[in-house]
Design an enzyme around this catalytic site. Structure first.
Site, PDB file in Angstrom:
ATOM      1  N   SER A  40       0.870  -1.170   0.000  1.00  0.00           N
ATOM      2  CA  SER A  40       0.000   0.000   0.000  1.00  0.00           C
ATOM      3  C   SER A  40       0.911   1.224   0.000  1.00  0.00           C
ATOM      4  CB  SER A  40      -0.891  -0.013   1.253  1.00  0.00           C
ATOM      5  OG  SER A  40      -1.641   1.165   1.347  1.00  0.00           O
ATOM      6  N   HIS A 153      -3.232  -5.955   2.892  1.00  0.00           N
ATOM      7  CA  HIS A 153      -2.274  -6.813   3.575  1.00  0.00           C
ATOM      8  C   HIS A 153      -2.831  -8.198   3.904  1.00  0.00           C
ATOM      9  CE1 HIS A 153       0.253  -3.155   5.102  1.00  0.00           C
ATOM     10  NE2 HIS A 153       0.301  -3.341   3.795  1.00  0.00           N
ATOM     11  N   GLU A 162      -4.880  -1.934   9.181  1.00  0.00           N
ATOM     12  CA  GLU A 162      -4.142  -2.267  10.399  1.00  0.00           C
ATOM     13  C   GLU A 162      -4.931  -1.898  11.648  1.00  0.00           C
ATOM     14  OE1 GLU A 162      -0.161  -0.719  10.463  1.00  0.00           O
ATOM     15  OE2 GLU A 162       0.079  -0.946   8.304  1.00  0.00           O
ATOM     16  N   GLU A 203       1.876  -8.703   7.796  1.00  0.00           N
ATOM     17  CA  GLU A 203       2.618  -8.078   8.880  1.00  0.00           C
ATOM     18  C   GLU A 203       2.514  -8.859  10.182  1.00  0.00           C
ATOM     19  OE1 GLU A 203       1.604  -3.936   8.981  1.00  0.00           O
ATOM     20  OE2 GLU A 203       2.471  -3.591   7.005  1.00  0.00           O
ATOM     21  N   ASP A 240      -4.725   2.115  11.328  1.00  0.00           N
ATOM     22  CA  ASP A 240      -4.326   2.586  10.006  1.00  0.00           C
ATOM     23  C   ASP A 240      -5.282   1.977   8.995  1.00  0.00           C
ATOM     24  OD1 ASP A 240      -3.256   3.309   7.586  1.00  0.00           O
ATOM     25  OD2 ASP A 240      -1.489   2.024   7.733  1.00  0.00           O
ATOM     26  N   GLU A 284      -4.054   6.785  11.749  1.00  0.00           N
ATOM     27  CA  GLU A 284      -3.167   7.028  10.601  1.00  0.00           C
ATOM     28  C   GLU A 284      -3.968   6.960   9.304  1.00  0.00           C
ATOM     29  OE1 GLU A 284       0.271   4.524   8.235  1.00  0.00           O
ATOM     30  OE2 GLU A 284       0.117   4.276  10.404  1.00  0.00           O
ATOM     31  N   ASP A 311       0.507   9.477   6.397  1.00  0.00           N
ATOM     32  CA  ASP A 311       1.448   8.568   5.732  1.00  0.00           C
ATOM     33  C   ASP A 311       1.448   8.847   4.239  1.00  0.00           C
ATOM     34  OD1 ASP A 311       2.967   6.482   4.729  1.00  0.00           O
ATOM     35  OD2 ASP A 311       1.506   4.928   5.174  1.00  0.00           O
ATOM     36  N   LYS A 336       8.913   6.499   6.921  1.00  0.00           N
ATOM     37  CA  LYS A 336       9.345   5.270   6.258  1.00  0.00           C
ATOM     38  C   LYS A 336      10.573   5.592   5.416  1.00  0.00           C
ATOM     39  CE  LYS A 336       4.703   3.228   5.726  1.00  0.00           C
ATOM     40  NZ  LYS A 336       3.600   2.998   4.747  1.00  0.00           N
ATOM     41  N   HIS A 364       7.875   0.326   9.585  1.00  0.00           N
ATOM     42  CA  HIS A 364       8.375  -0.684   8.651  1.00  0.00           C
ATOM     43  C   HIS A 364       7.612  -0.588   7.325  1.00  0.00           C
ATOM     44  CE1 HIS A 364       4.891  -3.610   9.820  1.00  0.00           C
ATOM     45  NE2 HIS A 364       4.504  -2.363   9.737  1.00  0.00           N
ATOM     46  N   LYS A 387       5.950   1.123  14.599  1.00  0.00           N
ATOM     47  CA  LYS A 387       5.157  -0.022  14.156  1.00  0.00           C
ATOM     48  C   LYS A 387       6.032  -0.849  13.221  1.00  0.00           C
ATOM     49  CE  LYS A 387       2.511   1.859  10.222  1.00  0.00           C
ATOM     50  NZ  LYS A 387       1.183   1.808   9.598  1.00  0.00           N
TER      51      LYS A 387
END
Length: 426
Positions: A40, A153, A162, A203, A240, A284, A311, A336, A364, A387
């Site tokens: 993503s 994910h 998330e 993840e 997130d 987020e 983000d 990131k 990450h 995270k």
């Protein structure tokens, strides 16, 4: 630091996709750096260089990026001496010559930049976190653990990407991690008892099919209690939803569950209702990266109630972060390394955000590796929260294990961030 050797190779990330590793020798000392990869991704991220050859790794090979290091970078930079990280990265950026690092590839450039940082720390006989930022005392982060995976994910029916837990009421990182792991294992037991799938996503979080997005929050709350902890006091929630993935024709589509479509105002109301119902202390990407007007409104309404992390909208890019600061968008920046492509530019983004009163949330990528640089980065910058996935998968817990080592090494020079990490003070 004189660069005497540099070599890149194609290796694999946690998804089994190729990525770039760079091995570097400075002043007779050798170390490596590895670039992660995201699924993503923000539209303004620095560009990965992929081969596009369908006969190799379904087009995802990185031989072009590897060859760029082994031929062009080696020819241009080997034999030169560099004053510091910023000096090395500037040479690399100038050699690439593009705004978005598309010629050499951000994946190749970041691996080289990390390799320089790591080799320098070994050559100087100091830890990487001190090589990045040298100071007397450091802050250990709250591990924000992604215990339920959805969105891009996982293959389940959850729209939001998330669902994280933040075990903040602890005296140390070590104890915080223990609390988080105990909730993680309680969640596994709960899911199993309800007949839900307990396999994990990209993840390391569980990826069950649930009755709704909200059920993910509810079952995490139940797991916190089952672990003997109190939601909100001991362990809070971070989200997130990755709403850029939901953005379609100016609206937000719940593309994996109900297929319902709502507008920006309705999405803001949605988050207000969840914040009123659950101990959520971080949100987020509550709106999509192209919904700038919506972000301004979201920040006006919720900016004093929760940590609003940008983000996709910021992409760890100092120029875009400055624009967000000027327009009073968000109050925190996700950091990131591979979004911007070098260590020094990442540190620049952190400094800009923090100097303007914004939090920084170190992150990450979903395609991770055994490289633990972000563990040192979060300590170096004092960002206070990280995270890096859930409570399992070795590429995730490698970062936690490195943080355990750092905390032990620092001893009295380390303090745990705890609840003071977050924009919202409980």
């Amino acid at each position: 630091m004189k660069l005497t050797k540099i070599h890149a190779r194609e290796i694999l990330d946690s998804r089994g996709n190729p990525t770039v590793e760079v091995e570097m020798t400075l002043n007779g000392v050798t170390a490596r750096g590895i670039s992660p990869s995201g699924a993503s991704t923000g539209q303004k991220e620095a560009v990965e260089l992929r081969d596009g050859d369908p006969k190799r790794y379904n087009g995802k090979g990185v031989e072009k990026a590897v060859n760029g290091i082994n031929i062009e970078v080696r020819k241009s930079l080997v034999g030169l001496s560099f004053d510091n990280q910023d000096d090395f990265d500037k040479h690399l950026i100038a050699l690439d010559g593009t705004e978005n690092k598309s010629r050499l590839g951000a994946n190749a450039m970041l691996a080289a930049s990390i390799a320089y940082a790591r080799t320098s720390s070994v050559a100087n006989n100091i830890p990487l976190y001190r090589q990045l930022v040298d100071k007397e005392n450091y802050v250990m982060p709250v591990p924000c653990m992604n215990v339920i995976n959805g969105g891009r994910h996982s293959d389940n029916n959850i729209d939001f990407q998330e669902f994280m837990i933040a075990p903040h009421n602890a005296p140390s990182f070590k104890e915080s991690l223990r609390m988080g792991e105990e909730v993680f294992h309680s969640l596994r037991s709960l899911l199993k008892s309800k007949g839900y799938y307990t396999g994990v996503g990209d993840e390391g979080g569980f990826a069950p099919n649930l009755n709704s997005n909200e059920e993910a929050v509810q079952i995490i709350m139940e797991a916190i209690v089952q672990a003997g902890l109190t939601p909100g006091r001991d362990v809070s929630l971070c989200l997130d939803p990755a709403t850029s993935e939901m953005w379609k024709d100016g609206k937000y589509e719940f593309y994996k569950s109900s297929k319902e479509t709502i507008n920006t105002d309705e999405m803001i109301i949605f988050w207000q209702e969840w914040l009123n119902s659950y101990p959520i202390i971080l949100l987020e990407d509550g709106l999509g990266e192209n919904d700038w007007q919506g972000w301004e409104k979201l920040t006006r309404i919720l900016g004093d109630k929760v940590e609003l992390v940008g983000d996709d909208i910021f992409c760890t890019n100092p120029k875009i972060i400055q624009q967000g600061i000027s327009q009073k968008i968000a109050n925190s920046v996700l950091i990131k390394l591979n979004q911007i492509g070098t260590v020094s530019e990442t540190l620049m983004a952190v400094e800009l955000a923090q100097s303007n009163g914004y939090n920084c949330f170190i992150s990450h990528r979903s395609g991770e590796t055994e490289d633990t640089t972000i563990a040192d980065l979060v300590v170096a910058t004092g960002a206070g929260h990280i995270k890096t996935g859930s409570g399992c998968r070795s590429e995730r817990v490698a970062k936690f294990n490195q943080l355990l080592r750092i905390e032990e090494e620092l001893g009295a020079q380390a303090t745990f961030a705890g609840i003071n990490t977050f924009y919202k003070k409980l």
